[in-house]
Design a protein around this motif. Structure first.
Motif, PDB file in Angstrom:
ATOM      1  N   ASP A 189      95.273  96.479  33.386  1.00 61.81           N
ATOM      2  CA  ASP A 189      94.642  96.435  34.918  1.00 61.81           C
ATOM      3  C   ASP A 189      95.512  94.904  35.582  1.00 61.81           C
ATOM      4  N   ALA A 190      96.028  95.443  37.289  1.00 60.35           N
ATOM      5  CA  ALA A 190      96.394  94.082  38.134  1.00 60.35           C
ATOM      6  C   ALA A 190      97.904  94.152  37.860  1.00 60.35           C
ATOM      7  N   THR A 213      89.332  98.009  41.593  1.00 63.46           N
ATOM      8  CA  THR A 213      89.406  98.487  39.941  1.00 63.46           C
ATOM      9  C   THR A 213      88.571  99.863  40.000  1.00 63.46           C
ATOM     10  N   LYS A 272      86.288  96.262  30.106  1.00 61.61           N
ATOM     11  CA  LYS A 272      85.013  96.388  31.623  1.00 61.61           C
ATOM     12  C   LYS A 272      84.408  97.396  31.510  1.00 61.61           C
ATOM     13  N   ASP A 298      94.297  91.054  34.271  1.00 57.05           N
ATOM     14  CA  ASP A 298      93.638  91.198  35.938  1.00 57.05           C
ATOM     15  C   ASP A 298      92.807  89.666  35.459  1.00 57.05           C
ATOM     16  N   ASP A 345      96.075  99.704  38.142  1.00 57.48           N
ATOM     17  CA  ASP A 345      94.495 100.023  39.604  1.00 57.48           C
ATOM     18  C   ASP A 345      94.757  99.794  40.382  1.00 57.48           C
ATOM     19  N   HIS A 346      95.587  98.221  40.293  1.00 54.69           N
ATOM     20  CA  HIS A 346      95.968  97.836  41.865  1.00 54.69           C
ATOM     21  C   HIS A 346      97.392  96.591  41.212  1.00 54.69           C
ATOM     22  N   HIS A 357      93.351  89.835  44.850  1.00 58.37           N
ATOM     23  CA  HIS A 357      93.564  91.048  45.103  1.00 58.37           C
ATOM     24  C   HIS A 357      92.317  91.923  45.858  1.00 58.37           C
TER      25      HIS A 357
HETATM   26 ZN   LIG Z   1      91.319  95.505  37.822  1.00 54.60          ZN
END
Ligand SMILES: [Zn+2]
Length: 569
Positions: free
Chosen positions: A41-42, A82, A179, A320, A367-368, A509
């Motif tokens: 994540d991130a 996300t 998550k 993240d 995811d980003h 983000h």
């Molecule tokens: Zn995320």
């Protein structure tokens, strides 16, 4: 004649049989026993290479040095959040088709904000394991009004759905994450998802997936692995001098969430403390717990043990949270990657032992990406970085003037919930105003504000009256007529919202800019050769690549292109 001919036929048949066997064995080699899809994540695309000096062997180095590393992969949708990214990874599609336009959107039918995967038709298998409104710090999670979770809002099929369909339901399909949205997304409609409940300190699921927990899950939870962190702290792995940011731990622009502090060591507090489990998720501990659960799952569910390919998705969430509260350029992010690197090395070693890396096709992405903290950039003399107050939008003079013009005495901007502005339909209706006219007027006024790069109304998107540029294209890719808000607001690069429902964080983000769209895409294992590819690719290419590799049909909304470097081997 006859005899010779018969002999020839037999030897031909033997030859043919051998050829078929050889072809079959080549095909069997080509089909992996396990697809391991890792999402960090991130994880911005440059971060693993940037901190390579402090990383060990067998984790990121294995992926980067021995896998096919796409160094220029970017999302092409506007809202780099996300759920949007995870579902794009799962489906090879964009929010315009898969429908997940934001972590939270305003559901006009429910007349309230709704969390992406909340579902009143299902409930959690563990009572009281839902969002604890008193201690939840994630504002998107807080928006959920019901405890149930399901993938029903995901409108197109996932790669895991296609595997289930193709292999007659015999592929074992699982997804885990801290998550809920990191797990539900990739399990798709046919797989099973587990996620971490901060309320119970356990991995949980909903009755969309199971009527009762498999016994091994009960056993894992009964062992209470989270308690091992009670009274402990997140400490640096190496001496401070070894890190790029070793002399930059104490920074005013970092945030102190739930008393976790801005400098090492970050104490978790005692089990039972209000924010104990939250702090685990804000540190590498969340990923370590996820790893332990995933390893147990792999063993107990016997993944990768027969000829039908199985699928395991693991989404690691800590990067993240660490990025949000300390920034991408911080000692915390650097050490978090060191820890994640050990977590990955542990996972790969375990999979090598149980399944064999040569039988496992690994793909890692994110995811980003994530931006830099304004305070950090200001220190470097980059002065344009600042925060934007969306709460005050309705009270800005330009909007006040519009209210007067339209004769609206109430709020005109009903809500801003990233990335959309929602207008006050009741007032617009009461005054008999044309909604499209109001939308257009608000959008065009908002563009005058300092820090706003672009504002576009959904009517303009629907009727395609747009200039063709990077901004409008990525907003269109994010546009779903039933879920998108009324106006999409694009801030200038380095301009951020940092107040979410009262929670202030260091970095956010979610923009269309390259720091948020940039993610790693790395394929490894399954005998793939090492390669470094700098061609522009997208994370939407992953699902079609996996589908082509497995020779299953492409997910229904996918439009990414199979990556030839992976398929040619
Ligand atoms: Zn995320």
């Amino acid at each position: 004649m006859m005899k010779t001919g018969h002999r020839l036929t037999i030897s031909r048949m033997i030859l043919l049989f051998l050829l078929i066997m050889m072809t079959a064995s080549v095909q069997a080699e080509k089909r992996p026993k396990l697809i391991l899809q890792i999402t960090v994540d991130a994880l911005r695309g440059d971060l693993p290479s940037r901190f390579k000096d402090v990383l060990g062997d067998g984790g990121f180095r294995y992926l980067i040095d021995q896998g096919i590393h796409y160094t220029n992969a970017h999302y092409q949708h506007a809202n780099t959040e996300t759920i949007v990214g995870h579902v794009s990874l799962a489906t090879g599609s964009m929010p315009a088709a898969h429908g997940m336009v934001a972590n939270v959107w305003f559901d006009r039918e429910l007349d309230r904000l709704a969390y992406n995967i909340e579902d009143a038709n299902y409930k959690l298998l563990t009572a009281g394991a839902g969002v604890d409104q008193k201690s939840e710090i994630d504002p998107t999670q807080k928006a959920a009004k019901v405890e149930g979770r399901s993938p029903d809002n995901i409108l197109t099929s996932t790669l895991s759905d296609e595997m289930a369909t193709h292999f007659a339901g015999k592929s074992k399909i699982f997804a885990v994450s801290v998550k809920d949205r990191g797990a539900v997304s990739l399990a798709g409609h046919a797989g099973k998802a587990f996620w971490f409940s901060k309320a119970s300190g356990e991995f949980v699921t909903s009755n969309y997936y199971y009527e009762q927990y498999p016994e091994w899950v009960n056993e894992w939870n009964a062992g209470k692995p989270a308690l091992a962190y009670s009274g402990k702290a997140w400490e640096l792995t190496h001496p401070a001098a070894k890190y790029m940011f070793g002399d930059a731990d104490d920074k005013a622009y970092e945030t102190d969430i739930a008393g976790f502090g801005k400098v090492f060591p970050h104490a978790y507090g005692k089990a039972g403390d209000k924010y104990f489990t939250t702090k685990l998720t804000l540190s590498p501990a969340g990923d370590e717990l996820t790893l332990d659960f995933a390893k147990t799952l792999l063993e107990k569910e016997q993944l990768g043990q027969d000829d039908v390919p199985d699928y395991l998705s693991i989404s690691f969430s800590s990067t993240d949270y660490v990025g949000h509260i300390f920034g991408a350029s911080s000692l915390e992010t650097e050490d978090n990657l060191v820890r994640l690197d050990r977590t990955l090395a542990d996972l790969f070693a375990y999979i090598d032992k149980k399944v064999g890396l040569e039988n496992t096709l690994i793909v890692l992405s994110a995811d980003h990406g994530q931006p830099e903290v304004p305070g950090y950039m200001n220190e470097l003399g980059i002065d344009n970085a600042h925060h934007f107050d969306t709460e005050a939008l309705d009270k800005t003079p330009i909007i006040e003037a519009l209210k007067e013009q339209f004769g609206i005495g109430e709020k005109l901007i009903e809500a801003y919930f990233h990335p959309y502005i929602y207008l006050n339909y009741k007032e617009i209706g009461k005054k008999g105003l044309d909604r499209a006219t109001v939308e257009r007027a608000v959008a065009s006024e908002l563009m005058k504000l300092d820090g706003v790069a672009y504002a576009v109304s959904s009517t303009a998107l629907r009727t395609n009256r747009l200039p063709d540029n990077l901004m409008t294209r990525s907003i269109l890719h994010n546009f779903h007529p039933k879920r998108s808000g009324d106006i999409y607001l694009v801030f200038e690069p380095n301009v951020f919202i940092n107040d979410f429902d009262g929670l202030t964080v260091s970095s956010t983000h979610g923009s269309i800019w390259r720091y948020d769209t940039f993610v790693p895409v790395i394929f490894a294992g399954a005998g793939l050769p090492a390669a470094r590819v700098s061609r522009l690719v997208t994370p939407y290419d992953i699902a079609p690549t996996l589908a082509a590799y497995l020779k299953v049909k492409t997910p229904s909304g996918a439009f990414g292109m199979p990556l030839q470097e992976v398929l040619e081997q």
